[in-house]
Design a protein around this motif. Structure first.
Motif, PDB file in Angstrom:
ATOM      1  N   SER A   1       0.812  -1.227   0.000  1.00 44.60           N
ATOM      2  CA  SER A   1       0.000   0.000   0.000  1.00 44.60           C
ATOM      3  C   SER A   1       0.840   1.269   0.000  1.00 44.60           C
ATOM      4  N   GLY A   2       2.105   1.177   0.423  1.00 44.27           N
ATOM      5  CA  GLY A   2       2.933   2.382   0.495  1.00 44.27           C
ATOM      6  C   GLY A   2       3.670   2.713  -0.786  1.00 44.27           C
TER       7      GLY A   2
ATOM      8  N   LYS B   1       4.645   6.425  -0.382  1.00 43.98           N
ATOM      9  CA  LYS B   1       3.596   7.345   0.065  1.00 43.98           C
ATOM     10  C   LYS B   1       3.934   7.864   1.455  1.00 43.98           C
TER      11      LYS B   1
ATOM     12  N   THR C   1       4.237   5.817   5.270  1.00 45.15           N
ATOM     13  CA  THR C   1       4.748   4.443   5.189  1.00 45.15           C
ATOM     14  C   THR C   1       5.405   4.097   6.517  1.00 45.15           C
TER      15      THR C   1
ATOM     16  N   PHE D   1       4.295  -0.710   3.540  1.00 45.51           N
ATOM     17  CA  PHE D   1       2.914  -0.627   4.024  1.00 45.51           C
ATOM     18  C   PHE D   1       2.651   0.759   4.595  1.00 45.51           C
ATOM     19  N   CYS D   2       1.485   1.307   4.276  1.00 46.81           N
ATOM     20  CA  CYS D   2       1.120   2.573   4.916  1.00 46.81           C
ATOM     21  C   CYS D   2      -0.302   2.548   5.452  1.00 46.81           C
ATOM     22  N   GLU D   3      -0.994   1.411   5.306  1.00 49.43           N
ATOM     23  CA  GLU D   3      -2.343   1.333   5.865  1.00 49.43           C
ATOM     24  C   GLU D   3      -2.334   0.460   7.113  1.00 49.43           C
ATOM     25  N   ASN D   4      -3.509   0.073   7.575  1.00 48.27           N
ATOM     26  CA  ASN D   4      -3.552  -0.685   8.832  1.00 48.27           C
ATOM     27  C   ASN D   4      -3.486  -2.186   8.564  1.00 48.27           C
ATOM     28  N   GLU D   5      -2.432  -2.649   7.882  1.00 46.71           N
ATOM     29  CA  GLU D   5      -2.302  -4.072   7.579  1.00 46.71           C
ATOM     30  C   GLU D   5      -2.122  -4.905   8.840  1.00 46.71           C
TER      31      GLU D   5
ATOM     32  N   GLN E   1      -3.146  -4.369  12.057  1.00 46.35           N
ATOM     33  CA  GLN E   1      -4.312  -4.481  12.934  1.00 46.35           C
ATOM     34  C   GLN E   1      -3.932  -4.948  14.322  1.00 46.35           C
TER      35      GLN E   1
END
Lengths: 343, 454
Positions: free
Chosen positions: B291-292, B318, B321, B352-356, B358
């Protein structure tokens, strides 16, 4: 371009992705699966069914919050497990149960059974069943007065004058089983039993809607088939093979399956994660054990209903089952095992 | 369809970001950092010093014991031989080469006159000199696997499962270079003396399977493609053996124990290039995704390229990240710096820049048993976790913690978000420490007794 020197990176162990399912979503699925049976309880016994359930849920949340507050532990009410316990405890009480009584049942369920052992996942007994057992021991009278179906209980005020009825299970017992079974068949048809138009606890009466909820949990993979199928099948086979009072096997079996709390117990109580075995093989043994004890108590015990105690007895065996029923080690084939045993 | 293994999980494969993008060649980096350990075994000794001029394919690191030699991936001047940040954590001795952009090929790279006339020993020697290791990430020296397996192995398996999410390098190789894969299979069949090689491919790569089958038909090669169920960790060595042969590798054993040898798709290509061109491993296909990453791609780059160059080639990272992962999201290593270089086992570089993740605070096991049904090694992760936490080493050993391959399936599926795999890495180290301590104590006791007797 990206400034690589000033990235704020975290370095943790793999894996770096997680499945979306979490404890809260599992508990929410269980709550959804219980709603049809609750709706039927309201239709059958009146709005008091809803208020009793709500009081029980609030009671469970309150006790959990209070215990963890006093002991300065991180709050856990957000995982919704207390809500599930609250609903389940209400489901196994008569609709006429006093609000203060169910609050004390909640205390036994949440504080004594769950929190004193360390909270979620640590209880070795099913909290709702311990709550019920404690209430039954304390108030045998009010825990066994069953409202006639389709008589609505008052939400507030005394329900002492309400018509009560025997549950189907109590009519499958006694000195003259043939006579009482005949009168049971006159009172309730098999269809009444299946749909739930019978006397009994608030949420246990409708076999149909409980099976529906159970199937929802199976489809959502919240539970696996082993425990409910083995449990119900064991009861079915034993009652089919050994009918009493001169009844036909199939007829006797169906009244046994749909009367009492078997469906609620098999799909929602015995499948409680923390008090049941973790391996598929262990769950088969556990389910069969629950079925055996249920039939033994119903046939030979002094109680009419055996679901609650049979699950609690098997809860105590869960740890023993887990110790002895292990998955076969990867790479060890059966012939190797035999050789090792021969040595 | 080959039967699957027990357990496993089914994460979203996330491959759509890159599986239709052809492999791109990276613009030559100004500098490469080649670590002296890109294989299972002891690090190599550098053969060059600062100021030396090196050419592509020139040997710059020699093995000590188990390992594989290391070669220069660009031509130019050696500007440093010093410890540098390294993907497995900490620093590692590395040869830093400033690229002269001439891409001169070393005289050491010699194609054999007739590759088909080579003897088995000569072929193994070429594989060894080319520095080939398991490119799937395990980086076990390939020549050791081949020479150790000859005579025992009757099933040669090429691992094209590529079961880790995001990674598409093997898939693109199947589409773009099937002749190298099939060619490599033919040489492997020759070396092992088997009449058939099986390529296992997960069925989410149907066009890859078609591409391989077309090439097999054209060349009449002794190779079959076996479609596999799409399930993680299908590409685990023991799992793919089980899926294809139905046999289980004994605990602590190698696939050779059940007559199998498993090679990665890109390892097979490297074998082909080594035997036909004498070309050592100097380039690697890396999937840059997550995602990043602004524009995810499959990139082929020289070994030793700093990963920041890869991200730059994909439009940069992004904002926000928070994690860089070398390898797949299930087993890859999170990096603390973007200075780490691409190694022989690097199949992917993720940002990764999202909430992978969790992650949650204060996770509590709910004993749901999902980890037990997900474990492909038939372990009980929730028990192992408790034993490790409570330092119960005997129970830990009896519960076969050492069988754990750290695939992460249990941790992925855990609804309570427990840090299982992390704890098992700790537990394994505790067990190794205990075994070492026990051994030392036994030796000390023996020495004391001998002294007494004397």
């Amino acid at each position: 371009m990206t400034d690589y020197k000033n990235l704020k990176l975290i370095a943790t162990s793999s894996p770096h992705i997680r499945n979306a399912e979490n404890t809260k979503s599992i508990m929410l699925d269980v709550i959804i699966a219980l709603i049809p049976a609750l709706a039927f309880g309201i239709w059958n016994f009146g709005f008091r069914a809803l208020t009793v359930t709500c009081v029980s849920v609030i009671g469970c949340i309150f006790w959990e919050w209070l215990y963890r507050k006093i002991l300065n532990k991180p709050q856990s009410i957000g995982d919704l497990s207390a809500v599930v316990t609250g609903i389940l405890l209400a489901f196994v009480c008569p609709v006429t149960i006093g609000y203060w009584q169910i609050l004390i049942g909640d205390f036994f369920a949440i504080v004594i059974t769950k929190q004193l052992f360390g909270g979620i996942g640590k209880n070795f007994l099913n909290p709702a069943l311990v709550g019920r057992a404690a209430m039954l021991a304390s108030w045998a009278g009010s825990m066994t007065s069953w409202v006639t179906p389709n008589t609505w209980a008052k939400v507030v005020g005394s329900n002492a004058d309400i018509t009560t009825a025997a549950t189907p299970l109590s009519m499958l017992k006694g000195d003259d089983i043939a006579a009482s079974f005949a009168s049971l068949k006159d009172t309730y048809s098999i269809m009444d039993m299946f749909l739930g138009k019978i006397g009994g606890s608030l949420g246990e009466v409708s076999a149909l809607l409980l099976i529906l909820g159970g199937v929802y949990l199976l489809v959502r993979k919240v539970i696996t088939w082993q425990i409910p199928v083995c449990y119900i099948a064991t009861v079915a086979v034993l009652t089919l093979l050994f009918p009493r009072g001169g009844a036909g096997g199939v007829e006797w079996m169906l009244y046994n399956l749909f009367g009492g709390g078997l469906m609620l117990g098999a799909f929602f109580m015995a499948t409680d994660y923390s008090s049941s075995p973790i391996t598929a093989k262990g769950q088969v043994i556990y389910g069969i054990g629950c079925g055996l004890f249920t039939v033994f108590i119903r046939y030979f015990g002094s109680y009419n209903e055996g679901v609650c105690y049979s699950i609690m007895v098997m809860n105590c065996f869960a740890c023993l089952i887990d110790r002895n029923v292990k998955p076969t080690r990867f790479g060890v084939v059966k012939s190797d095992k035999k050789e090792a045993a021969a040595k | 369809m080959a039967q699957a293994f027990f357990g496993g999980v089914h994460p979203n494969d996330m491959k759509a970001a890159t599986n239709e993008k052809a492999i791109e060649q990276l613009a030559p980096p100004a500098q490469v950092v080649i670590p002296m350990s890109m294989h299972f075994g002891a690090p190599c000794t550098p053969l060059v010093k600062v100021g030396d001029h090196v050419k592509v394919g020139q040997k710059i690191g020699e093995t000590r014991g188990l390992g594989a030699p290391i070669h220069a991936s660009v031509s130019g001047e050696v500007v440093a031989v010093e410890p540098r940040p390294y993907s497995m954590g900490g620093d590692m001795m590395a040869v830093v080469i400033s690229n002269d952009q001439k891409d001169e090929l070393s005289e050491e790279v010699q194609a054999p006159a007739d590759p088909n006339a080579l003897s088995v020993e000569e072929m193994i020697e070429m594989v060894k000199n080319a520095g080939i290791v398991g490119m799937g990430g395990a980086t076990f020296p390939t020549h050791v696997k081949i020479s150790g397996g000859i005579g025992k192995v009757d099933t040669v398996i090429i691992n094209g499962a590529e079961c880790e999410p995001y990674i598409t390098g093997d898939h693109r190789t199947m589409l773009e270079r099937p002749e190298q894969i099939i060619g490599g299979c033919v040489y492997l069949a020759k070396m092992f003396g088997v009449d058939k090689v099986v390529i296992g491919v997960e069925d989410n790569k149907q066009n890859g399977i078609d591409s391989l089958n077309k090439c097999i038909a054209e060349k009449h090669a002794p190779v079959v493609v076996e479609p596999l169920h799409c399930r993680y960790p299908q590409g685990g060595e023991k799992q793919i053996c089980q899926a294809i042969t139905g046999k289980q590798v004994p605990p602590g054993g190698l696939p050779a124990a059940i007559g199998c040898a498993v090679f990665n798709i890109n390892t097979t290509c490297a074998i082909f290039r080594a035997i036909t061109q004498g070309m050592p491993v100097v380039r690697k296909i890396v999937t840059v995704s997550g995602s990043g990453v602004i524009d995810p791609k499959n990139i082929e780059c020289p070994i030793g390229t700093p990963v920041s160059n890869l991200f730059d080639a994909c439009g940069g990272l992004k904002d926000g990240t928070y994690k860089l992962i070398m390898g797949g999201p299930m087993m890859g290593m999170a990096q603390y710096t973007a200075d780490v270089p691409v190694g022989k086992g690097t199949g992917a570089m993720l940002a990764f820049c999202e909430n992978e993740e969790q992650t949650i605070e204060n996770p509590q096991c709910i004993r749901c048993g999902r980890c037990v049904s997900a474990c492909p090694m038939h372990l009980e992760p929730l028990m192992l976790y408790q034993y490790t936490k409570k330092n119960m080493l005997e129970e830990l050993d009896a519960a076969h913690l050492m069988d754990c391959m750290e695939c992460g399936a249990c941790t992925y599926i855990c609804p309570a978000r427990m840090h299982l795999t992390h704890q098992f890495k700790v537990g394994k180290q505790l067990l190794k420490n205990k075994m070492a301590a026990d051994k030392a104590a036994a030796e000390a006791k023996k020495a004391a007794e001998e002294k007494k007797e004397a």
